[in-house]
Design an enzyme around this catalytic site. Sequence first.
Site, PDB file in Angstrom:
ATOM      1  CG  ASP A 128       0.067  -0.400   2.550  1.00  0.00           C
ATOM      2  OD1 ASP A 128       0.698   0.378   2.639  1.00  0.00           O
ATOM      3  OD2 ASP A 128      -0.851  -0.440   4.003  1.00  0.00           O
ATOM      4  N   GLY A 129       2.339   1.359   0.018  1.00  0.00           N
ATOM      5  CA  GLY A 129       3.117   2.667   0.015  1.00  0.00           C
ATOM      6  C   GLY A 129       3.146   2.828   0.775  1.00  0.00           C
ATOM      7  NE  ARG A 182      15.821   6.222   4.959  1.00  0.00           N
ATOM      8  CZ  ARG A 182      14.840   5.847   4.266  1.00  0.00           C
ATOM      9  NH1 ARG A 182      15.203   5.922   3.203  1.00  0.00           N
ATOM     10  NH2 ARG A 182      14.699   4.622   4.956  1.00  0.00           N
ATOM     11  CG  ASP A 257      17.081  -3.728  -1.405  1.00  0.00           C
ATOM     12  OD1 ASP A 257      17.507  -5.485  -1.595  1.00  0.00           O
ATOM     13  OD2 ASP A 257      16.640  -3.525  -1.207  1.00  0.00           O
ATOM     14  CG  ASP A 267      14.835   0.770   4.521  1.00  0.00           C
ATOM     15  OD1 ASP A 267      14.021   1.456   5.403  1.00  0.00           O
ATOM     16  OD2 ASP A 267      14.256   0.115   3.620  1.00  0.00           O
TER      17      ASP A 267
END
Length: 461
Positions: A128-129, A182, A257, A267
Amino acid sequence: MHIKVLSSPYRPDPKIASLGAKIGDTVKAANFPETILRFRNDRWAATVGLENLSDADWVRHFGRFEPLPDNMPEPLALRYHGHQFRVYNPEIGDGRGFLFAQLRDGHGRLLDLATKGSGTTPYSRRGDGRLTLKGAVREILATEMLEALGVNTSKTFSVIETGEELVRGDEPSPTRSAVLVRLSHSHIRIGTFQRIAAEGDADMMARLVRYCLTILYNETPGENPAAQLLHLAVERIADLAASYMVAGFVHGVLNTDNINITGESFDYGPWRFTEYWDPHFTAAYFDESGLYAFGRQAEAMHWNLGQLAVSLRLICEAPPLIEALERFPALFQSAIITRFLWRLGVQSQGIDRDRELVEAGERFMVRGKIPIDVFFHAYRGGRIGWSDQTHEHGVDFEALLAKYPSQDDSGTSYWTASPPCSMLIAEVEHIWAPIAEHDDWQPLHQKVEAIRIMGHALSQR
């Protein structure tokens, strides 16, 4: 171990455009039902000239994502591939975030402002982002703690609650939502190189290598730019691995990644700080094999650098890349010693004695089940008070440490007047509970302040 924070005027510099259209896709942020400002990092906003924004303007830019002046006209969802738990995945990319702006700080470094939880992109797949508010709070705590402990980390710049109810399978639902911004020294990942290698685009690879060397590392490309970049990445990432260990930190998801080409940690999902120097301690409940356990993080980062080397083979022969990779173990061991001594606040006494002290300290913590807070109690030659335990386990760490002079005497009052400042999972839950139950943010603000006081004391060298 700390970059001195310097105030700077606002200096937009959207260099990412020089990489062309293949680096990412223009996207739009979600239209959130609410935008409630919960956290703004004015300390780091000052480094990029944004500390004087009003709260209303802050929300316009970092909740509604109106472009900053003379900066990127549209957000950019970056393209990349990646090995996820050693399985190659070509179907990823920025799935719930985008690059929003690029600016220079007081040191002249190019920094990115990028998002987490800003809505769907072409790489969202079935997601859903969005980001949970708890996830955003956890990222504040992770970045603040790591920064204080000298780790090269992204900074949580902004958190805005967005008024949506999210459903998650691994936490009570529905739960509150947020969008996080960020501040980071680049969002070019090892996975970015993997994608270009998979496409076989040698021209794009050469352009990306040059961008990283000249724009991110401020280096002049030499005869072999690809090998030159790998050497730099190996140096930075070996130090990052060592900094995780000495901080007692487990990232949890060290996929390719999630490894930044500048060696900056970012992250934060299922992260944990370990109470003990336990090589087997894991952060992610889904890491059933312990691939990214506390004691295997250096191995994971070295393996990921190997994937960067494989990607760079598109424009470089193997031998110089292998030479760069082979430097990692020695660089990591050297960085462990340097950071261990820094955390203890003592001066080097030569490589052999330093190595003996570090090995003794590790054995002391492992065999004696001694908490990593020993760094706090032993800081600048402080007496640990556990001599019986050290002898019981055949390690007289305290006796070795007593031979080391402290680096200086500034800030010593902190170590005698304050309790250890830690960030174990129970405290994370303790900080989140009043937010979830009563919308009480005071415990979070108090913890951030305590962490920053510790960071200031550690930085007084």
